[in-house]
Every structure is written in structure tokens, then in C-alpha cells.
Write a protein that holds these residues in place. Sequence first.
Motif, PDB file in Angstrom:
ATOM      1  N   LEU A 254       0.883  -1.165   0.059  1.00 20.71           N
ATOM      2  CA  LEU A 254      -0.085   0.199  -0.006  1.00 20.71           C
ATOM      3  C   LEU A 254       0.941   1.228   0.110  1.00 20.71           C
ATOM      4  O   LEU A 254       0.291   2.467   0.099  1.00 20.71           O
ATOM      5  N   GLY A 255       2.249   1.229  -0.017  1.00 17.25           N
ATOM      6  CA  GLY A 255       3.011   2.102  -0.047  1.00 17.25           C
ATOM      7  C   GLY A 255       3.319   2.871   1.213  1.00 17.25           C
ATOM      8  O   GLY A 255       4.224   3.824   1.443  1.00 17.25           O
ATOM      9  N   TYR A 256       3.276   2.057   2.434  1.00 19.24           N
ATOM     10  CA  TYR A 256       3.718   2.647   3.523  1.00 19.24           C
ATOM     11  C   TYR A 256       5.280   2.259   3.680  1.00 19.24           C
ATOM     12  O   TYR A 256       5.897   1.493   3.112  1.00 19.24           O
ATOM     13  N   THR A 257       5.791   3.141   4.284  1.00 17.54           N
ATOM     14  CA  THR A 257       7.375   3.153   4.630  1.00 17.54           C
ATOM     15  C   THR A 257       7.505   2.376   6.132  1.00 17.54           C
ATOM     16  O   THR A 257       6.987   3.017   6.873  1.00 17.54           O
ATOM     17  N   VAL A 258       8.025   1.230   5.744  1.00 21.86           N
ATOM     18  CA  VAL A 258       8.053   0.444   6.928  1.00 21.86           C
ATOM     19  C   VAL A 258       9.661   0.150   7.300  1.00 21.86           C
ATOM     20  O   VAL A 258      10.538  -0.154   6.427  1.00 21.86           O
ATOM     21  N   VAL A 259       9.813   0.218   8.813  1.00 26.37           N
ATOM     22  CA  VAL A 259      11.226   0.279   9.233  1.00 26.37           C
ATOM     23  C   VAL A 259      10.915  -0.546  10.476  1.00 26.37           C
ATOM     24  O   VAL A 259      10.191  -0.413  11.147  1.00 26.37           O
ATOM     25  N   ASP A 260      12.543  -1.220  10.723  1.00 27.25           N
ATOM     26  CA  ASP A 260      12.444  -1.903  12.109  1.00 27.25           C
ATOM     27  C   ASP A 260      12.854  -1.106  13.124  1.00 27.25           C
ATOM     28  O   ASP A 260      13.330   0.051  13.064  1.00 27.25           O
ATOM     29  N   PRO A 261      12.736  -1.425  14.417  1.00 30.64           N
ATOM     30  CA  PRO A 261      12.901  -0.645  15.476  1.00 30.64           C
ATOM     31  C   PRO A 261      14.518  -0.225  15.760  1.00 30.64           C
ATOM     32  O   PRO A 261      14.732   0.966  15.744  1.00 30.64           O
ATOM     33  N   PRO A 262      15.490  -1.029  15.332  1.00 30.35           N
ATOM     34  CA  PRO A 262      16.836  -0.448  15.231  1.00 30.35           C
ATOM     35  C   PRO A 262      17.043   0.743  14.443  1.00 30.35           C
ATOM     36  O   PRO A 262      17.922   1.903  14.585  1.00 30.35           O
ATOM     37  N   SER A 263      16.497   0.654  13.169  1.00 27.41           N
ATOM     38  CA  SER A 263      16.390   1.722  12.368  1.00 27.41           C
ATOM     39  C   SER A 263      15.641   3.025  12.620  1.00 27.41           C
ATOM     40  O   SER A 263      16.177   4.110  12.388  1.00 27.41           O
ATOM     41  N   VAL A 264      14.532   2.761  13.615  1.00 30.56           N
ATOM     42  CA  VAL A 264      14.114   3.704  14.107  1.00 30.56           C
ATOM     43  C   VAL A 264      14.852   4.899  15.084  1.00 30.56           C
ATOM     44  O   VAL A 264      14.916   6.196  15.064  1.00 30.56           O
ATOM     45  N   VAL A 265      15.486   3.879  16.022  1.00 32.71           N
ATOM     46  CA  VAL A 265      16.355   4.535  16.968  1.00 32.71           C
ATOM     47  C   VAL A 265      17.529   5.016  16.609  1.00 32.71           C
ATOM     48  O   VAL A 265      18.032   6.180  16.873  1.00 32.71           O
ATOM     49  N   SER A 266      18.081   4.412  15.472  1.00 32.36           N
ATOM     50  CA  SER A 266      19.206   5.114  14.957  1.00 32.36           C
ATOM     51  C   SER A 266      19.017   6.065  14.159  1.00 32.36           C
ATOM     52  O   SER A 266      19.851   7.250  14.280  1.00 32.36           O
ATOM     53  N   THR A 267      17.891   6.359  13.585  1.00 26.78           N
ATOM     54  CA  THR A 267      17.566   7.381  12.791  1.00 26.78           C
ATOM     55  C   THR A 267      17.239   8.661  13.462  1.00 26.78           C
ATOM     56  O   THR A 267      17.884   9.809  13.321  1.00 26.78           O
ATOM     57  N   HIS A 268      16.434   8.531  14.884  1.00 26.37           N
ATOM     58  CA  HIS A 268      16.271   9.432  15.643  1.00 26.37           C
ATOM     59  C   HIS A 268      17.592   9.989  16.211  1.00 26.37           C
ATOM     60  O   HIS A 268      17.911  11.140  16.629  1.00 26.37           O
ATOM     61  N   MET A 269      18.806   8.926  16.844  1.00 24.75           N
ATOM     62  CA  MET A 269      19.879   9.549  17.371  1.00 24.75           C
ATOM     63  C   MET A 269      20.408  10.297  16.201  1.00 24.75           C
ATOM     64  O   MET A 269      21.128  11.201  16.588  1.00 24.75           O
ATOM     65  N   THR A 270      20.448   9.885  15.177  1.00 31.16           N
ATOM     66  CA  THR A 270      21.197  10.751  14.110  1.00 31.16           C
ATOM     67  C   THR A 270      20.650  12.124  13.927  1.00 31.16           C
ATOM     68  O   THR A 270      21.356  13.222  13.790  1.00 31.16           O
ATOM     69  N   GLU A 271      19.405  12.161  13.982  1.00 33.37           N
ATOM     70  CA  GLU A 271      18.904  13.596  13.920  1.00 33.37           C
ATOM     71  C   GLU A 271      19.064  14.274  14.958  1.00 33.37           C
ATOM     72  O   GLU A 271      19.233  15.837  14.800  1.00 33.37           O
ATOM     73  N   ILE A 272      19.225  13.870  16.229  1.00 33.31           N
ATOM     74  CA  ILE A 272      19.407  14.604  17.362  1.00 33.31           C
ATOM     75  C   ILE A 272      20.704  14.846  17.468  1.00 33.31           C
ATOM     76  O   ILE A 272      21.015  16.114  17.687  1.00 33.31           O
ATOM     77  N   ILE A 273      21.636  14.063  17.108  1.00 40.34           N
ATOM     78  CA  ILE A 273      23.157  14.565  17.159  1.00 40.34           C
ATOM     79  C   ILE A 273      23.429  15.597  16.022  1.00 40.34           C
ATOM     80  O   ILE A 273      24.168  16.654  16.388  1.00 40.34           O
ATOM     81  N   ARG A 274      22.800  15.658  14.893  1.00 40.82           N
ATOM     82  CA  ARG A 274      22.990  16.309  14.051  1.00 40.82           C
ATOM     83  C   ARG A 274      22.517  17.776  14.196  1.00 40.82           C
ATOM     84  O   ARG A 274      22.972  18.825  14.050  1.00 40.82           O
TER      85      ARG A 274
END
Length: 677
Positions: A457-477
Motif C-alpha cells: 500500500l506504499g507505507y514506509t516500513v522500518v524496523d525498531p533499530p532503524s527507528v532509534v538509529s535515525t532518531h539518534m542521528t537527527e538529534i546529534i546532527r
Amino acid sequence: MQVRDITVLAAVISVVAMLVIPLPHWLISFLIIINITIALLILMTAMNMQEALQFSVFPPLLLLVTLFRLGLNVSTTRAILSEGDAGKVVETFGTFVTGGNILVGLVVFTILVIIQFIVITKGAERVSEVAARFTLDAMPGKQMSIDADLNAGMISEKEARERREKVSGEADFYGAMDGATKFVKGDAIAGIIIVLINLVVGIIIGVVQQGLPFAEAAVLFSTLTVGDGLVSQIPALLISTATGIVVTRAASNGNLGSDITSQLFSQPKLLYVAAGTIALLGIVTPVGPLITFPIAIALAVGAYMMNKSSKEDPNEIEEFEEEVTTDNMKSPENVINLLNVDPIEFEFGYGLIPLVDTAQGGDLLDRVVMIRRQLALELGIVIPVVRIRDNIQLQPNEYRLKIKGNEMARGELLLDHYLAMSPGDDDSIEGIDTVEPSFGLPAKWITESVKEEAEILGYTVVDPPSVVSTHMTEIIRNNAHDLLGRQETKQLIDHIRETYPILVDELTPTPLSVGEIQKVLGNLLREHVSVRNLPIIFETLADYSKMTSDVDILTEYTRQSLAKQITTQYAGNNHVLKVLTVSGRVEKLIADSIQQTEHGNYLSIDPNDSQAILESMAKEIERASLMEQSPIILCSPAVRVYMRQMTARYFPQIPILSYNELESSIEVQSVGVVNVE
């Protein structure tokens, strides 16, 4: 080359020469004593090392001493067969050591060969083979353990590098020892063959060429053969023993002697048992007490002395431990250590332990390494080590990220779910409603069973490790400017000094201090401008710092020098940049509100005017977002910094550029105007 290097080369060349050049008898005797001395020195070194890498030169040294001993065998064999004499040392070992009995000498030599070849050499060869195999198999796990400790902040980069070098050195050492033990085995076989040649061929030469009676030739050449065999096998036995000690030695804090005495006699009660057994042996057997009682008494006295020295009052020990603990708590050094604040901390509840536990398939530690590398390339600064720890005060599935001790983000993960973000208004997927932590988008936690349907259906699906690593990347940036202090700036300066020393000397410590450079770099990072191109930044600062020391003005000059980088950052490969422009009325309103003081300029705008500008900007940003365009504000260079100051609290992620920060080749299209009535 140094003198000792030349000495080693000369020694190796001399060993090779021994194979082809006849040596005088006195020199053969001298070299035999040298051979025994080297063997003793190697054995004592092996016994006094604490770990194998302290004697890492042993494998090549083993080859050299084996070659040296074989060269001596060739020289003595040549002398025995050609002249019937091989020097004083060989003659002494052949007569004095064997007691003048050739048969005894042959038996002693045979026993030495059996001990070396079957017992020591065979065992050392097997241990070396197993140690090399297990060391190589354990190498990846040790490397991962080092990376995990580094990511968790338990060790520094230097300690990690030293531990990696040690792991690599151990693998190389045991691999080399696996092959080096073959030298010892081959040397034992060669010794046996050489003895047979000397004995059989010597008797033949004595009888046929020298005309000696068979009995006399047998005595002469048997004596020389046994002497030659003993003077070669005794050093070989010492080297074999050293080999066995090296490959069976476990790392400890002491040498072999201290470890044996401390561990073998660690339990005095067992010495009493041994003393009683030996005494009983002298009583009930014909051995007699005259031999056994002195040994039993020595064991009993030793056990009593060790038992007496090890007994201490338990209360005194407890009081001493309490006193030490109290003193440690009172010491200023202990209190000071509590004041340390980690640059970046990642804390998680016990339910998220599988994220970091490699045994359960967790790869967060590896992801943190990649995040640090990615941000280093993107921002141009070294991201500090992320200290990762569990926190029982958090909810089981909760995590939080701290920077400089302050909580910057908090989130919640469901490890057995996937995070699905809808591409539009579709809300047909069943799941637990949530918010994507990095960008605040509405999302759902879905199970494995509906993952495939969501992707269709076009949803963007990510696993939990990717969620937390992306969040960490954005906060540090977004908080990179807080991570760049004076110490980190000094490291960047020292790094660029290696390639641009003249540029750095012209810029700092005068006219700009490290603190002023840090503020300029921090201003750039605050607006997501990479400082990786330090040469251009330092060139600009060196040019304009002589005219002004205002950090904000220097930042604007630096941004203009980075025009190509900024244009590429926001326009990419397109030659068109769509922006929201600021009207002349708004720019004049801001320019008229700038107050100039001796400490710098600041914006003092009427609150009503500020509110009107922000409302107009919010309206234009929302309209641009509906058109699926990333909003970018474009204004004149004179008011850009003040425009940023006014909007930073309300629109921190919206870039504000000036005309001078864009390349002339780029086409600018206005999709909206920020204006006030």
C-alpha cells in the motif's frame, strides 16, 4: 642501519658460511659454548615472561638458533670424519660426561632424543597447532568485543587501537609458532641422522682410510659421535623446553616461577596430607624413614609457616576494608570523578536490551559506529563516543538520549513490531497509533503479519533499530554545535596544522583565539552548514578577522565563501532553487530595528511587527509544504543574521539564505513572499 642490526646480519651470514667453510677446533669449541649459552638465555626468558607477546621474536629466533645448531653439526661432522677430532668440548662430553663408557653415552643420548622428540617436541607441536586454530577462530569475537567497549565508552580510541594490535599480534604469533615448532621437530630428526652418519661412516673411514683396527676406530668415533650428539642435543632440549613453555603459557601478572610457587602451594592443608603420605611411605616400605622423614618434616614445617602467615583476624580485615571504603568516599579525586558528564548518552529500559546484546542479534553498537562515521563526513567534526547504558528507572520499552547531561529526546520502541508511516490519507492498516520520533510524523506500530500488506500500500516500513538509529542521528546532527567545544576545536586546528601550518599560524592565536574560532564553527553547525572544508573557512577568517572581531559578521563572511557548498546542499544537482523571498518592506523593518552598541549589534524589533512577520512566514511555509516543496527563506545579506535570530525559536529547521550565499549559475524561483501590511 644500527650496529646491532649489522651484528645480527653478520651472525646469520656466518652461520651460512659454517656450512661450507671448515672451522678450526678452538673456534668449534667456542661456538658450542655460545650455542649452550643462547639456549639457556632463551629458556630463562621464556620462564620469566608474563604473556606470549613479550617474546614475540621467538618464532624467527627459533629458526636462527636451529640453523646455527645445524651449522655446528655440519662443522663437527666434517672435523670428526676428516680429522678424527672436533675440539676440546666434544671430547670432554664424549669422555667425562659419559664416564668413559661409550654404551652409557649412547643410551643417554638416545634418552635425550626420545625426551625431546616424543615428549616435548610432539606436545609443543600439538599445543601450537591448537592455539593457532583457536586464536584465529576467536579473533572476530575479540574485535567485536573491542568495538562494543569503544561504543559504550568503556575504553578510549587509543586503548581500542592497542587492544586490536594485541589481538592481531597474538594471531600472528601463534600462527608463526605453529610453523616454528616444525623446526624443532626437524632438528630432532636431523640430530638422529647425523649421529648415525658420524658413527657408521666414521668407523668405515677409520678402518678403510686411516688403517685403524676396528675396535680402536669404533671407540674413537663412538666417543666423538656421542660427544657431538650431546653438545647438540642438550641445547636442543633447552630450546624445545622453552618452546613448550611459550606455547603453553597463559597470560598472568607474574612469571612462571612466581605463578608455580603461588598456585602450587596455595593450600597449606594439602602439604600436611603430602607430608603424612611421605612419612607413611618410609614406615611401611623398605625405603626407610632416613630418606622420607626429612622431606615429610620440610613439608609439614612449610605448611605450618604458610598457614600461620595467612591467618588474620577477620574483624581486622573487615575494619580495614571499611576504612579503605570510607577514605575513598572522602577523597577529592573520587568526588571529582562523579562530576564528569558524558558528551552523548543513550539510556534504555530493560525491555530494549536485545537492541545492544550481540548474543541476541542486536546490532545497535555497529549502527552507532556507522552514525559517528556518517556525521563526521557530513558535519566535519569528530562525534564523541556514545555511552550506552541501561536504566531501570525508564519504562521497559523506553529510551532517551542525553547531550552534555541534558535530555534531548525520548521515545518508545516495540521490538516485536515494525513502524509504518502512511504515504497519504490511507489509514486502512491495523496497528498501534504512534508518532515517528525523528520528524514527528504520524505512524503505526504493526506486526510482522501485516508488514507485506503495508509495503504494497506504499507505507514506509522500518524496523525498531532503524527507528532509534535515525532518531539518534537527527538529534546529534541538530545539536552538533553543542558538541563542539574549545577542546574539540583545538583538535581540529591541530589536524589542519599538519597540512596548512602557515594558514593556522596566521589565524591563531592572533587575531582569533580558539574560543572565537569555536563560536564561528558553532554558528555554522547550528544552521547545518558543514565545517569539513576547514581550509576555506580558515582562509576567510584570516582575511576578515583583521577588519572585525564580531563573530556574527565573520560567520556571514564564511557562509559567503562556502557559497558553492551551500548551493549544492540545498539545490543538489538541479539548477533551479525554489525559495520564499522576504519583501523589501520586511527587510527595511528589520534593518531599522538593528541597534548598534560597542559590544555588537542586536535586533530590537517591535513585538507586533515581529508577530506579523512570523505569521506571514508560517503561512508561506505551510503553503510551500502543501506544494511538496522544502521551504527555504531568501533575503539580503544585511539582514540574514537578524532574520535567523528572530525565527530560530519558531522555525529552527527552516534554512535562511542570503543572495551572496548562492552561486551565480543557479536559477532562483520565488514561490512565495514574506510580507506584512
